[in-house]
Design a protein around this motif. Structure first.
Motif, PDB file in Angstrom:
ATOM      1  N   ARG A  57       0.834  -1.208   0.000  1.00 43.81           N
ATOM      2  CA  ARG A  57       0.000   0.000   0.000  1.00 43.81           C
ATOM      3  C   ARG A  57       0.865   1.253   0.000  1.00 43.81           C
ATOM      4  NH1 ARG A  57      -3.688  -0.698   4.402  1.00 43.81           N
ATOM      5  NH2 ARG A  57      -4.671  -2.248   3.082  1.00 43.81           N
ATOM      6  N   ASP A  58       1.952   1.250   0.777  1.00 40.13           N
ATOM      7  CA  ASP A  58       2.854   2.411   0.793  1.00 40.13           C
ATOM      8  C   ASP A  58       3.412   2.693  -0.596  1.00 40.13           C
ATOM      9  OD1 ASP A  58       2.456   2.657   3.468  1.00 40.13           O
ATOM     10  OD2 ASP A  58       4.394   1.864   4.067  1.00 40.13           O
ATOM     11  N   ILE A  59       3.814   1.631  -1.265  1.00 40.41           N
ATOM     12  CA  ILE A  59       4.392   1.800  -2.600  1.00 40.41           C
ATOM     13  C   ILE A  59       3.355   2.389  -3.547  1.00 40.41           C
ATOM     14  CG2 ILE A  59       5.282   0.525  -4.601  1.00 40.41           C
ATOM     15  CD1 ILE A  59       6.596  -1.433  -2.642  1.00 40.41           C
ATOM     16  N   LEU A  60       2.116   1.883  -3.474  1.00 36.43           N
ATOM     17  CA  LEU A  60       1.068   2.379  -4.360  1.00 36.43           C
ATOM     18  C   LEU A  60       0.749   3.852  -4.068  1.00 36.43           C
ATOM     19  CD1 LEU A  60      -1.370  -0.670  -4.553  1.00 36.43           C
ATOM     20  CD2 LEU A  60       0.026   0.270  -6.403  1.00 36.43           C
ATOM     21  N   GLU A  61       0.703   4.205  -2.776  1.00 36.90           N
ATOM     22  CA  GLU A  61       0.394   5.597  -2.432  1.00 36.90           C
ATOM     23  C   GLU A  61       1.501   6.545  -2.890  1.00 36.90           C
ATOM     24  OE1 GLU A  61      -0.544   5.683   1.738  1.00 36.90           O
ATOM     25  OE2 GLU A  61      -2.454   4.660   1.414  1.00 36.90           O
ATOM     26  N   ALA A  62       2.753   6.145  -2.683  1.00 33.88           N
ATOM     27  CA  ALA A  62       3.873   6.971  -3.132  1.00 33.88           C
ATOM     28  C   ALA A  62       3.810   7.144  -4.647  1.00 33.88           C
ATOM     29  CB  ALA A  62       5.195   6.318  -2.733  1.00 33.88           C
ATOM     30  N   ASN A  63       3.410   6.082  -5.341  1.00 34.21           N
ATOM     31  CA  ASN A  63       3.321   6.166  -6.797  1.00 34.21           C
ATOM     32  C   ASN A  63       2.236   7.137  -7.240  1.00 34.21           C
ATOM     33  OD1 ASN A  63       4.075   5.090  -9.531  1.00 34.21           O
ATOM     34  ND2 ASN A  63       1.888   4.596  -9.501  1.00 34.21           N
ATOM     35  N   GLU A  64       1.120   7.150  -6.532  1.00 36.27           N
ATOM     36  CA  GLU A  64       0.021   8.058  -6.898  1.00 36.27           C
ATOM     37  C   GLU A  64       0.483   9.515  -6.897  1.00 36.27           C
ATOM     38  OE1 GLU A  64      -3.391   7.624  -7.742  1.00 36.27           O
ATOM     39  OE2 GLU A  64      -2.697   5.584  -8.115  1.00 36.27           O
ATOM     40  N   VAL A  65       1.312   9.851  -5.887  1.00 35.58           N
ATOM     41  CA  VAL A  65       1.799  11.226  -5.774  1.00 35.58           C
ATOM     42  C   VAL A  65       2.660  11.588  -6.980  1.00 35.58           C
ATOM     43  CG1 VAL A  65       3.268  12.763  -4.418  1.00 35.58           C
ATOM     44  CG2 VAL A  65       1.701  11.182  -3.254  1.00 35.58           C
ATOM     45  N   ILE A  66       3.576  10.695  -7.317  1.00 38.50           N
ATOM     46  CA  ILE A  66       4.474  10.973  -8.447  1.00 38.50           C
ATOM     47  C   ILE A  66       3.689  11.010  -9.764  1.00 38.50           C
ATOM     48  CG2 ILE A  66       6.452  10.101  -9.739  1.00 38.50           C
ATOM     49  CD1 ILE A  66       7.406   8.823  -7.095  1.00 38.50           C
ATOM     50  N   ALA A  67       2.748  10.081  -9.913  1.00 37.36           N
ATOM     51  CA  ALA A  67       1.952  10.024 -11.149  1.00 37.36           C
ATOM     52  C   ALA A  67       1.168  11.320 -11.331  1.00 37.36           C
ATOM     53  CB  ALA A  67       1.009   8.829 -11.112  1.00 37.36           C
TER      54      ALA A  67
ATOM     55  N   GLY B  18       5.292   5.555 -11.949  1.00 35.31           N
ATOM     56  CA  GLY B  18       5.422   6.989 -12.189  1.00 35.31           C
ATOM     57  C   GLY B  18       6.872   7.452 -12.174  1.00 35.31           C
ATOM     58  N   ASN B  19       7.657   6.875 -11.282  1.00 33.00           N
ATOM     59  CA  ASN B  19       9.034   7.287 -11.140  1.00 33.00           C
ATOM     60  C   ASN B  19       9.881   6.883 -12.348  1.00 33.00           C
ATOM     61  OD1 ASN B  19      10.759   8.679  -9.400  1.00 33.00           O
ATOM     62  ND2 ASN B  19      11.740   6.742  -8.801  1.00 33.00           N
ATOM     63  N   MET B  20       9.620   5.709 -12.886  1.00 31.75           N
ATOM     64  CA  MET B  20      10.364   5.275 -14.082  1.00 31.75           C
ATOM     65  C   MET B  20      10.070   6.196 -15.258  1.00 31.75           C
ATOM     66  SD  MET B  20       9.808   1.155 -14.055  1.00 31.75           S
ATOM     67  CE  MET B  20       9.677   0.248 -12.530  1.00 31.75           C
ATOM     68  N   VAL B  21       8.802   6.579 -15.407  1.00 31.77           N
ATOM     69  CA  VAL B  21       8.434   7.462 -16.510  1.00 31.77           C
ATOM     70  C   VAL B  21       9.081   8.835 -16.308  1.00 31.77           C
ATOM     71  CG1 VAL B  21       6.504   8.689 -17.584  1.00 31.77           C
ATOM     72  CG2 VAL B  21       6.337   6.232 -17.122  1.00 31.77           C
ATOM     73  N   ARG B  22       9.093   9.306 -15.056  1.00 32.96           N
ATOM     74  CA  ARG B  22       9.745  10.581 -14.784  1.00 32.96           C
ATOM     75  C   ARG B  22      11.231  10.527 -15.148  1.00 32.96           C
ATOM     76  NH1 ARG B  22       9.009  13.738  -9.276  1.00 32.96           N
ATOM     77  NH2 ARG B  22       6.915  13.578 -10.101  1.00 32.96           N
ATOM     78  N   GLY B  23      11.846   9.389 -14.929  1.00 35.25           N
ATOM     79  CA  GLY B  23      13.261   9.227 -15.270  1.00 35.25           C
ATOM     80  C   GLY B  23      13.548   9.455 -16.744  1.00 35.25           C
ATOM     81  N   ALA B  24      12.506   9.376 -17.570  1.00 33.33           N
ATOM     82  CA  ALA B  24      12.686   9.579 -19.012  1.00 33.33           C
ATOM     83  C   ALA B  24      12.475  11.036 -19.415  1.00 33.33           C
ATOM     84  CB  ALA B  24      11.711   8.685 -19.788  1.00 33.33           C
ATOM     85  N   PHE B  25      12.089  11.905 -18.465  1.00 31.65           N
ATOM     86  CA  PHE B  25      11.761  13.298 -18.811  1.00 31.65           C
ATOM     87  C   PHE B  25      12.940  14.022 -19.468  1.00 31.65           C
ATOM     88  CE2 PHE B  25       7.956  14.449 -15.876  1.00 31.65           C
ATOM     89  CZ  PHE B  25       7.225  13.431 -16.445  1.00 31.65           C
ATOM     90  N   GLY B  26      14.132  13.761 -18.979  1.00 32.52           N
ATOM     91  CA  GLY B  26      15.288  14.459 -19.533  1.00 32.52           C
ATOM     92  C   GLY B  26      15.680  13.988 -20.922  1.00 32.52           C
ATOM     93  N   GLU B  27      15.099  12.868 -21.348  1.00 28.42           N
ATOM     94  CA  GLU B  27      15.514  12.242 -22.612  1.00 28.42           C
ATOM     95  C   GLU B  27      14.657  12.657 -23.801  1.00 28.42           C
ATOM     96  OE1 GLU B  27      18.196  10.232 -22.478  1.00 28.42           O
ATOM     97  OE2 GLU B  27      18.268  10.641 -20.311  1.00 28.42           O
ATOM     98  N   LEU B  28      13.562  13.376 -23.530  1.00 21.79           N
ATOM     99  CA  LEU B  28      12.662  13.769 -24.617  1.00 21.79           C
ATOM    100  C   LEU B  28      12.473  15.285 -24.598  1.00 21.79           C
ATOM    101  CD1 LEU B  28       9.873  11.019 -24.295  1.00 21.79           C
ATOM    102  CD2 LEU B  28      11.433  11.301 -26.233  1.00 21.79           C
ATOM    103  N   ASP B  29      12.330  15.893 -25.790  1.00 26.97           N
ATOM    104  CA  ASP B  29      12.061  17.331 -25.873  1.00 26.97           C
ATOM    105  C   ASP B  29      10.542  17.518 -25.939  1.00 26.97           C
ATOM    106  OD1 ASP B  29      11.769  19.962 -26.372  1.00 26.97           O
ATOM    107  OD2 ASP B  29      12.961  19.998 -28.228  1.00 26.97           O
ATOM    108  N   PHE B  30       9.948  17.797 -24.785  1.00 24.47           N
ATOM    109  CA  PHE B  30       8.483  17.817 -24.720  1.00 24.47           C
ATOM    110  C   PHE B  30       7.868  19.051 -25.390  1.00 24.47           C
ATOM    111  CE2 PHE B  30       9.315  14.674 -21.343  1.00 24.47           C
ATOM    112  CZ  PHE B  30       8.482  13.671 -21.803  1.00 24.47           C
ATOM    113  N   ASP B  31       8.719  20.036 -25.782  1.00 25.18           N
ATOM    114  CA  ASP B  31       8.179  21.155 -26.563  1.00 25.18           C
ATOM    115  C   ASP B  31       7.835  20.695 -27.980  1.00 25.18           C
ATOM    116  OD1 ASP B  31       8.492  22.833 -24.434  1.00 25.18           O
ATOM    117  OD2 ASP B  31      10.484  23.522 -25.054  1.00 25.18           O
TER     118      ASP B  31
END
Lengths: 218, 218
Positions: free
Chosen positions: A7-17, A95-108
């Motif tokens: 449950r802790d893992i799922l709740e922490a994930n909700e915040v990041i997502a 959510g955290n794994m996806v965030r780890g990819a933020f620097g790799e894509l130009d979202f503009d």
């Protein structure tokens, strides 16, 4: 005890997502989380989708896999920015794994982000990644009882693509029964019958996707 | 942090699984852990196997499912003692869940226990339950690249049953390439081509299973 940890893992994930979702919303980017069993046709669907969106949408792709970058290499051929996430054994993206990819894509330069999840009909349904819609694929070779046996993924999905309908003559799959099981689990589920091999039904899917993504683009 | 938690869970499971294995060993019971994706044919294989072992082995079955007891009801028709474990959302069986079924079966009347795991090509491979052999099923509709993309299950399995070979004329599946991928990941993997629909290849599977189980019976 174990339940508590989960449950802790799922709740922490909700915040990041949620933070991911805000990040995408600020930029007007529509995000699709594509889920389904191994071999059900996620990467094939992605290929057919990229062909059809070309010139109309600026698409980016995140490929989730346990090991290898095979899928990302298949997708990079379509000339879209693609990032591979190797989960290192984990059976789903979070959510955290996806965030780890933020620097790799130009979202503009991206209006529509498609995230192909790890092949798994169970765990990806539990972990939000910041998506606007979850879409699941299931193929007719997997059997019509799957909505009853793996209900969560059917419940959390906005749309279900029923793939490999070209194989219907060769397998025992009762379409009407399948539809009734799926709608029993999720009455609002949008079900589309497709074949990534023959192209049947893909216009309907592309219409649905473009309509959903247009709603996000300010 | 999360890695640490996961490691603790896996280590605790190893201890319980070892105790389960001792429990079965004392009674001369051979235990098979049957794994594979949703819809790949685990329950169908179990049905074909029960038909063929009838009168020769006293078989017991543990059915693992997230929800429903559909599979256990299918299996109970074959007149073998069957217990259903509902994992309540969890995507795999673990040692403790299997132990929870100990009180439900009369192990003095069982020589061969088959445990059908939750449909999932990922997580069940990580959790021992006290089995002698892990056997995986994969069907030709799932694609030949699966050993590279989901290596752990191929690594931990003693045998792989390649199912639905009756569909080979209708799908793109390169048998030789699949074999080379699977053996690259696990050179000792015993690969058998079968069709639960036509019965092709099942004698070979039954021979393998009986030989393995005979080794356990003191």
């Amino acid at each position: 005890m174990e339940v508590k940890v989960v449950r802790d893992i799922l709740e922490a994930n909700e915040v990041i997502a949620r933070q991911n979702w805000d990040f995408f919303a600020e930029r007007g980017i529509y995000v699709l989380n594509l889920m389904g069993s191994p071999g059900t046709g996620k990467t094939s669907l992605l290929e057919r989708t990229l062909e059809r969106l070309k010139g109309r949408w600026r698409v980016g792709v995140i490929e989730g896999d346990i090991a290898t970058s095979q899928d990302a290499e298949r997708i990079a051929r379509y000339g879209v920015p693609t990032v591979q996430i190797n989960t290192g054994g984990a059976c789903h993206l979070d959510g955290n794994m996806v965030r780890g990819a933020f620097g790799e894509l130009d979202f503009d330069q991206i209006d529509l982000l498609i995230v192909e999840n790890v092949g798994n009909l169970v765990c990806p349904a539990e972990f939000r990644i910041g998506e606007d819609d979850k879409v699941m694929i299931l193929s007719v070779t997997e059997g019509e009882d799957k909505p009853l046996k793996y209900p969560l993924m059917f419940q959390v999905s906005s749309a279900l693509l029923l793939n490999k309908i070209d194989l219907l003559p060769y397998v025992d799959f009762d379409l009407e029964r399948f539809r009734s099981y799926a709608l029993k689990v999720n009455p609002r589920l949008q079900i589309m019958e497709i074949s990534c091999k023959t192209g049947e039904g893909l216009e309907c899917w592309i219409d649905w996707l473009e309509e959903r993504a247009s709603g996000k683009r300010g």
